[in-house]
Write an enzyme that holds these catalytic residues in place. Structure first.
Site, PDB file in Angstrom:
ATOM      1  N   GLN A   1       0.826  -1.198   0.000  1.00  0.00           N
ATOM      2  CA  GLN A   1       0.000   0.000   0.000  1.00  0.00           C
ATOM      3  C   GLN A   1       0.866   1.257   0.000  1.00  0.00           C
ATOM      4  O   GLN A   1       0.540   2.254  -0.646  1.00  0.00           O
ATOM      5  CB  GLN A   1      -0.932  -0.003   1.223  1.00  0.00           C
ATOM      6  N   GLU A   2       1.986   1.192   0.700  1.00  0.00           N
ATOM      7  CA  GLU A   2       2.867   2.357   0.784  1.00  0.00           C
ATOM      8  C   GLU A   2       3.607   2.627  -0.526  1.00  0.00           C
ATOM      9  O   GLU A   2       3.655   3.761  -1.002  1.00  0.00           O
ATOM     10  CB  GLU A   2       3.896   2.151   1.916  1.00  0.00           C
ATOM     11  N   SER A   3       4.196   1.581  -1.105  1.00  0.00           N
ATOM     12  CA  SER A   3       5.136   1.823  -2.213  1.00  0.00           C
ATOM     13  C   SER A   3       4.957   0.909  -3.417  1.00  0.00           C
ATOM     14  O   SER A   3       5.709   1.035  -4.379  1.00  0.00           O
ATOM     15  CB  SER A   3       6.568   1.636  -1.699  1.00  0.00           C
TER      16      SER A   3
END
Length: 472
Positions: A311-313
């Site tokens: 989700q972050e990267s």
């Protein structure tokens, strides 16, 4: 022969004496059905073992129907016991034989079954949906259904709808596959073993993220409400069910369960999910050992950390945002410094730092919040900060919502963007709606991850059908 009033009174007296003598031998005969249930100490739920009803989750038994029935049993001071049956007819027979108290099947009942049962209030609308695969069959109207067999599981409500549809389109035909469940049929469509299937809308909603190439082609009318079923002879239990469903806190419970089991699935489309599935195979193997090492060190589930990192990267170590966060865990400079790392683009140290930070937030949320809510709140704090999470809990309490549940906090997080609310809180404005989406997406990525990992470990190709498709 006609009985005199005197003789009739004598016979009535004899009958009454006989009833009391029997009751004296067995006190249960003096109890109504609800009293007998409470004396037994448990409520027996008849349901199915599937994604919408009841299953073994990472934090124990779960399922929309199971959680709803557990809440009702708790209101009566009873423990809940589950009886698993997959076929509608078997459920009805078990109920009539006294092997269960309530049927919560996750599907609506047709009129023939309903005549044998006492149905409670409706609580969730269900439609019958024709599902195909992208690039496969296209259905633009009821008349086109004549051209295909509708493969499905048995259901009196579903058959009733199709029989009514057949009055307008006599050539419509279907095939019931009793050896399979709805999820099997959806996988067969995804694997191209079947062109179409007809399933309840709650099942496709809960499984669509596993098979992003599936496509809802049309919904058949009318829609129907899910409702619990009981034996018509159990009048006090029926009354208790109706009273419980009419309570305000029950409606809040249902809304919370809908949010928990369904709402976090709504922010995805086919492109998102298909790309994620590909990257599990192409990108995740490079970093899996780092996720496992970090998660083991800080007592977290490595799949949760991996889902959060995606989700972050999107598992890109070189990822950078316009706000200056960097690396596979998208750490701010301040967080990286606090976690003791200098190079945020170094994969191993970034994953260790991000995992350590999540574990710290998890400890800060504290054991007063039960799992999985504690983990969801820690994830939200990772996104917007622990101070804003505390503000959301304060606001939830102020608005009469449970501050130690993700349901309560999730419902008020978007209010942190509204001036009338954030000006009354210590940490002021926050992008609360973004935090809700953040947690929702991680939950879905996490849920998708294990089945795909299992299939790769088994050496299964992505489109393999694990069950043999029946012959014509």
């Amino acid at each position: 022969m006609h009985l005199t009033k005197r003789r009739l009174g004598k016979y009535r007296l004899i009958v009454l004496i006989w009833v009391f003598l029997i009751a004296g031998c067995d006190p249960k005969l003096l109890q109504n059905d609800l009293e007998a249930l409470k004396a037994r100490g448990e409520l027996v739920l008849i349901t199915r073992n599937n994604v919408a009803c009841y299953y073994e989750g990472p934090h124990g038994h779960a399922g929309f129907e199971y959680d709803l029935a557990k809440s009702f049993a708790r209101s009566l001071g009873l423990r809940l016991r589950v009886e698993i049956l997959e076929e509608e007819a078997a459920m009805v027979a078990a109920l009539k034989a006294g092997r269960g108290d309530i049927i919560a099947a996750g599907f609506p009942f047709g009129s023939q079954s309903a005549r044998l049962l006492a149905l409670g209030p409706g609580y969730l609308e269900i439609t019958q949906q024709v599902v195909g695969r992208r690039g496969g069959v296209e259905i633009r109207g009821e008349a086109q259904l004549d051209e295909y067999t509708l493969w499905m599981t048995g259901s009196s409500a579903r058959i009733e709808i199709l029989e009514n549809l057949r009055q307008r389109h006599p050539a419509i035909h279907w095939q019931i596959l009793s050896a399979y469940n709805a999820e099997d049929l959806l996988q067969m469509v995804w694997n191209r073993a079947l062109p179409l299937t007809l399933v309840d809308s709650n099942i496709i909603a809960m499984t669509h993220h596993d098979y992003p190439e599936l496509k809802i082609l049309m919904s058949l009318q009318p829609s129907r409400q899910l409702a619990w079923a009981t034996d018509p002879r159990n009048r006090r239990l029926i009354q208790a069910i109706h009273q419980w469903f009419n309570r305000r806190d029950t409606r809040e419970t249902i809304n919370g369960l809908v949010e928990h089991y369904y709402r976090h699935l709504e922010s995805f489309d086919y492109v998102d999910l298909a790309r994620y599935r590909r990257r599990i195979k192409s990108r995740l193997p490079r970093y899996r050992a780092f996720f496992k090492t970090a998660a083991q060190k800080y007592a977290l589930d490595w799949k949760l950390v991996a889902a959060q990192a995606y989700q972050e990267s999107h598992w890109d170590p070189r990822a950078t945002s316009y706000t200056g966060v960097r690396g596979i865990m998208m750490l701010t400079r301040e967080t990286a410094t606090a976690m003791g790392i200098e190079d945020r683009t170094d994969v191993e140290t970034s994953i260790l730092a991000g995992t350590r930070y999540l574990a710290r937030l998890h400890r800060q949320v504290g054991p007063s919040v039960p799992e999985p809510d504690r983990t969801f709140m820690a994830l939200a704090a990772y996104n917007i900060g622990f101070g804003h999470l505390n503000d959301a809990q304060t606001l939830a309490k102020r608005l009469g919502k449970p501050p130690n549940s993700w349901r309560g906090v999730r419902s008020v997080l978007p209010f942190l963007q509204q001036k009338k609310y954030y000006t009354t809180l210590e940490h002021r404005y926050a992008r609360g709606k973004e935090a809700v989406t953040y947690v929702d997406r991680i939950r879905t990525y996490y849920k998708m991850l294990q089945p795909i990992i299992d299939s790769l470990a088994d050496g299964q190709p992505a489109d393999r059908d694990p069950a043999g498709f029946p012959g014509p």
